[in-house]
Write an enzyme that holds these catalytic residues in place. Structure first.
Site, PDB file in Angstrom:
ATOM      1  N   ILE A  18       0.851  -1.201   0.000  1.00 61.06           N
ATOM      2  CA  ILE A  18       0.000   0.000   0.000  1.00 61.06           C
ATOM      3  C   ILE A  18       0.880   1.242   0.000  1.00 61.06           C
ATOM      4  CG2 ILE A  18      -1.841   1.239   1.235  1.00 61.06           C
ATOM      5  CD1 ILE A  18      -2.606  -1.518   2.494  1.00 61.06           C
ATOM      6  N   ASP A  58      13.784   3.543  -5.089  1.00 63.18           N
ATOM      7  CA  ASP A  58      12.374   3.244  -5.351  1.00 63.18           C
ATOM      8  C   ASP A  58      11.683   4.505  -5.861  1.00 63.18           C
ATOM      9  OD1 ASP A  58       9.814   1.356  -3.562  1.00 63.18           O
ATOM     10  OD2 ASP A  58       9.673   2.645  -5.326  1.00 63.18           O
ATOM     11  N   ASN A  67       1.407   5.504  -1.433  1.00 67.10           N
ATOM     12  CA  ASN A  67       0.576   6.719  -1.407  1.00 67.10           C
ATOM     13  C   ASN A  67      -0.164   6.952  -2.716  1.00 67.10           C
ATOM     14  OD1 ASN A  67       0.991   8.266   1.226  1.00 67.10           O
ATOM     15  ND2 ASN A  67       3.054   7.628   0.712  1.00 67.10           N
ATOM     16  N   ASP A 126       7.407   0.068   3.101  1.00 66.05           N
ATOM     17  CA  ASP A 126       7.805  -0.226   1.716  1.00 66.05           C
ATOM     18  C   ASP A 126       9.315  -0.254   1.578  1.00 66.05           C
ATOM     19  OD1 ASP A 126       7.867   2.529   2.235  1.00 66.05           O
ATOM     20  OD2 ASP A 126       7.507   3.061   0.147  1.00 66.05           O
TER      21      ASP A 126
HETATM   22  N1  LIG Z   1       3.499   1.165 -15.060  1.00 62.67           N
HETATM   23  C1  LIG Z   1       3.768   2.474 -14.827  1.00 62.67           C
HETATM   24  N2  LIG Z   1       4.312   3.253 -15.773  1.00 62.67           N
HETATM   25  C2  LIG Z   1       4.579   4.552 -15.507  1.00 62.67           C
HETATM   26  N3  LIG Z   1       4.319   5.174 -14.330  1.00 62.67           N
HETATM   27  C3  LIG Z   1       3.771   4.432 -13.387  1.00 62.67           C
HETATM   28  C4  LIG Z   1       3.469   3.041 -13.562  1.00 62.67           C
HETATM   29  N4  LIG Z   1       2.936   2.591 -12.429  1.00 62.67           N
HETATM   30  C5  LIG Z   1       2.902   3.626 -11.564  1.00 62.67           C
HETATM   31  N5  LIG Z   1       3.390   4.723 -12.146  1.00 62.67           N
HETATM   32  C6  LIG Z   1       3.552   6.049 -11.543  1.00 62.67           C
HETATM   33  O1  LIG Z   1       4.710   5.962 -10.723  1.00 62.67           O
HETATM   34  C7  LIG Z   1       4.482   6.669  -9.507  1.00 62.67           C
HETATM   35  C8  LIG Z   1       4.717   5.765  -8.389  1.00 62.67           C
HETATM   36  O2  LIG Z   1       3.993   4.556  -8.555  1.00 62.67           O
HETATM   37  P1  LIG Z   1       4.159   3.506  -7.379  1.00 62.67           P
HETATM   38  O3  LIG Z   1       5.549   3.022  -7.343  1.00 62.67           O
HETATM   39  O4  LIG Z   1       3.064   2.535  -7.463  1.00 62.67           O
HETATM   40  O5  LIG Z   1       3.906   4.521  -6.169  1.00 62.67           O
HETATM   41  P2  LIG Z   1       3.614   4.221  -4.627  1.00 62.67           P
HETATM   42  O6  LIG Z   1       4.276   2.921  -4.288  1.00 62.67           O
HETATM   43  O7  LIG Z   1       4.227   5.420  -3.994  1.00 62.67           O
HETATM   44  O8  LIG Z   1       2.127   4.197  -4.521  1.00 62.67           O
HETATM   45  C9  LIG Z   1       3.065   7.173  -9.512  1.00 62.67           C
HETATM   46  O9  LIG Z   1       3.130   8.557  -9.855  1.00 62.67           O
HETATM   47  C10 LIG Z   1       2.410   6.380 -10.619  1.00 62.67           C
HETATM   48  O10 LIG Z   1       1.449   7.161 -11.316  1.00 62.67           O
HETATM   49  C1  LIG Z   2       8.914   7.809   1.932  1.00 64.23           C
HETATM   50  C2  LIG Z   2       7.552   7.209   1.697  1.00 64.23           C
HETATM   51  C3  LIG Z   2       6.471   8.268   1.668  1.00 64.23           C
HETATM   52  C4  LIG Z   2       7.550   6.482   0.332  1.00 64.23           C
HETATM   53  O1  LIG Z   2       6.268   5.964   0.111  1.00 64.23           O
HETATM   54  P1  LIG Z   2       5.660   5.770  -1.382  1.00 64.23           P
HETATM   55  O2  LIG Z   2       6.392   6.693  -2.280  1.00 64.23           O
HETATM   56  O3  LIG Z   2       5.917   4.351  -1.713  1.00 64.23           O
HETATM   57  O4  LIG Z   2       4.212   6.065  -1.268  1.00 64.23           O
HETATM   58  C5  LIG Z   2       7.243   6.144   2.792  1.00 64.23           C
HETATM   59  O5  LIG Z   2       8.306   5.225   2.825  1.00 64.23           O
HETATM   60  C6  LIG Z   2       7.039   6.728   4.164  1.00 64.23           C
HETATM   61  O6  LIG Z   2       5.974   7.225   4.477  1.00 64.23           O
HETATM   62  N1  LIG Z   2       8.099   6.631   5.028  1.00 64.23           N
HETATM   63  C7  LIG Z   2       7.999   7.074   6.405  1.00 64.23           C
HETATM   64  C8  LIG Z   2       9.203   7.913   6.798  1.00 64.23           C
HETATM   65  C9  LIG Z   2      10.551   7.215   6.623  1.00 64.23           C
HETATM   66  O7  LIG Z   2      10.637   6.215   5.883  1.00 64.23           O
HETATM   67  O8  LIG Z   2      11.532   7.690   7.230  1.00 64.23           O
HETATM   68  K   LIG Z   3       6.674   2.360  -3.117  1.00 61.36           K
END
Ligand SMILES: Nc1ncnc2c1ncn2[C@@H]1O[C@H](COP(=O)(O)OP(=O)(O)O)[C@@H](O)[C@H]1O
Ligand SMILES: CC(C)(COP(=O)(O)O)[C@@H](O)C(=O)NCCC(=O)O
Ligand SMILES: [K+]
Length: 259
Positions: A7, A134, A9, A112
């Site tokens: 999960i 990431d 953001n 994550d």
């Molecule tokens: N297959 C994809 N191709 C391009 N962009 C993507 C893809 N999947 C997700 N994204 C974009 O990459 C960003 C991060 O996705 P994701 O890693 O799933 O985010 P989170 O883990 O933070 O929810 C988001 O802005 C999303 O719109």
């Molecule tokens: C940095 C993050 C927002 C990344 O989350 P994501 O981009 O995957 O939604 C998440 O790992 C988070 O909320 N971390 C808490 C603070 C820390 O890791 O120090």
């Molecule tokens: K992530």
């Protein structure tokens, strides 16, 4: 069967596995903190029916969440629909790495990030130094040496930068993240495209340089939604692993529960 929820953001990536680690399916649904466990289950049911997967066979659940409200919602979902208490990823479960004593509060670290590091350890037990990038809603760096987490950093995700530029200005349009034809932008969209694209690459390259100064020869892994596009442009990245987090969910569950 095991179901894992990563999960984030922006997106919730779900993986369904058999006991012997075969991934039956994976899908990506939008993160919406207002939805209930019943609404999320209806998504799962529809998507798994399409793949002819019987959700009644699921008896194990693992949750990695950086959206606290949804952590609770998915805990409810796990008990209500799968009649099982989920393994919730945090710094206190059994991990294949340790935190350096310089890390002030491991418990504050995003689940994550813990999953990313763990899966890198499981995938590459023979590599002494690993950097994990990431490209999520935020972009995160993790630095691991001899199975010890030394530290990392957090910066705005690529699409967050695009959204910020669009939402904070009156006249600038929202662009897609893609490589421009030329750095000499010929119109507003190309100007934004070039700034975002090479600005993002520059940030990542600079941070890799900074971290390399603390290491000998790290193996550099990238993951996350936007990682697919940007990783090709950054030679220093050795491997893009799209499924790092969802694979890590299975690995960590097995490492903690021995299914
Ligand atoms: N297959 C994809 N191709 C391009 N962009 C993507 C893809 N999947 C997700 N994204 C974009 O990459 C960003 C991060 O996705 P994701 O890693 O799933 O985010 P989170 O883990 O933070 O929810 C988001 O802005 C999303 O719109
Ligand atoms: C940095 C993050 C927002 C990344 O989350 P994501 O981009 O995957 O939604 C998440 O790992 C988070 O909320 N971390 C808490 C603070 C820390 O890791 O120090
Ligand atoms: K992530």
């Amino acid at each position: 069967m095991l179901i894992g929820f990563d999960i984030g953001n922006t997106h919730i990536v779900t993986g369904i596995y058999t006991k012997n680690a075969k991934q039956l399916t994976s899908f990506r649904i939008a993160t919406n903190a207002n939805l209930t466990e019943d609404q999320y289950f209806s998504y799962l049911k529809t998507l798994s029916d399409f793949k002819h997967i019987d959700l009644k066979k699921i008896n194990s659940v693992v949750i990695s969440s950086v959206v606290p409200n949804l952590t609770n919602i998915f805990k409810f979902l796990s008990i209500k629909y799968f009649d099982t208490k989920p393994l919730v990823i945090n710094s206190k479960i059994k991990l294949p790495f340790t935190f350096s004593n310089k890390i002030e509060s491991p418990s504050a670290m995003g689940a994550d990030r813990i999953v990313d590091i763990s899966e890198a350890m499981f995938k590459y037990p023979d590599k002494n130094e690993i950097i994990i990038i990431d490209f999520g809603t935020a972009t995160t760096f993790e630095i691991v040496k001899n199975n010890t987490y030394l530290g990392g950093c957090i910066l705005p995700g690529v699409n967050m930068s695009i959204d910020a530029l669009f939402s904070k200005t009156s006249k600038l349009p929202k662009v897609r993240f893609e490589k421009p034809e030329t750095v000499l932008g010929r119109n507003t969209i190309e100007h934004i495209n070039t700034g975002i694209y090479y600005g993002a690459i520059g940030q990542i390259k600079e941070l890799i340089t900074q971290y390399k100064a603390h290491l000998d020869s790290p193996y550099i892994i990238s993951t996350g939604g936007v990682g697919k596009i940007i990783s090709h442009e950054i030679d220093e990245i050795d491997e893009y692993i799209e499924t790092l987090a969802v694979d890590g969910l299975y690995s960590l569950y097995q490492y903690n529960k021995k299914i």
